[in-house]
Design an enzyme around this catalytic site. Sequence first.
Site, PDB file in Angstrom:
ATOM      1  CG  ASP A   9      21.273  46.015 -29.808  1.00  0.00           C
ATOM      2  OD1 ASP A   9      21.729  45.027 -29.191  1.00  0.00           O
ATOM      3  OD2 ASP A   9      20.057  46.279 -29.819  1.00  0.00           O
ATOM      4  CD  GLU A  48      24.250  42.352 -28.811  1.00  0.00           C
ATOM      5  OE1 GLU A  48      24.847  43.446 -28.744  1.00  0.00           O
ATOM      6  OE2 GLU A  48      23.039  42.231 -28.524  1.00  0.00           O
ATOM      7  CG  ASP A 136      16.752  47.271 -30.865  1.00  0.00           C
ATOM      8  OD1 ASP A 136      17.178  46.088 -30.812  1.00  0.00           O
ATOM      9  OD2 ASP A 136      15.551  47.538 -31.059  1.00  0.00           O
TER      10      ASP A 136
END
Length: 148
Positions: A9, A48, A136
């Site tokens: 992420d 990303e 995340d």
Amino acid sequence: MNKVVIYTDGACKGNPGPGGWGALLRSEDGSEKELCGGEPGTTNNRMEMMAVIEALSALKRPCQVTLHVDSQYVLKGITEWLPGWKAKGWRTAAKQPVKNVDLWQRLDALVAGGGHTIDWRWVRGHNGDPGNERADGLANRGVDLGRF
């Protein structure tokens, strides 16, 4: 070939702004490795991509990889758009330069030259998937590392 499951992420506070990337690597024996990093002035798409690049770079030998991303940009770029960009000299269908070409070229080289078998999978971000939630959290930790 060793089997590895990877979740990646990216995060950005402002776009552009300080950004971070995170990756969770889990091998078939249950061992895990967490990676994260950041940059002071970047974009979410770059972060990303950096998460995937750093995760694949961390693999020491060819592996059977199941790679989860929550970025359609990364997923479509690597599985659909890349061959056309390369054929057109790193230009889009609109004849514009491909954005983030430096990272696309690094990712392309890792995928083509790493000897890995990669199963690319999209996972909806911020939707309760434990691996994605951990990636995340790592990406957000990376934002803090990137602020300097």
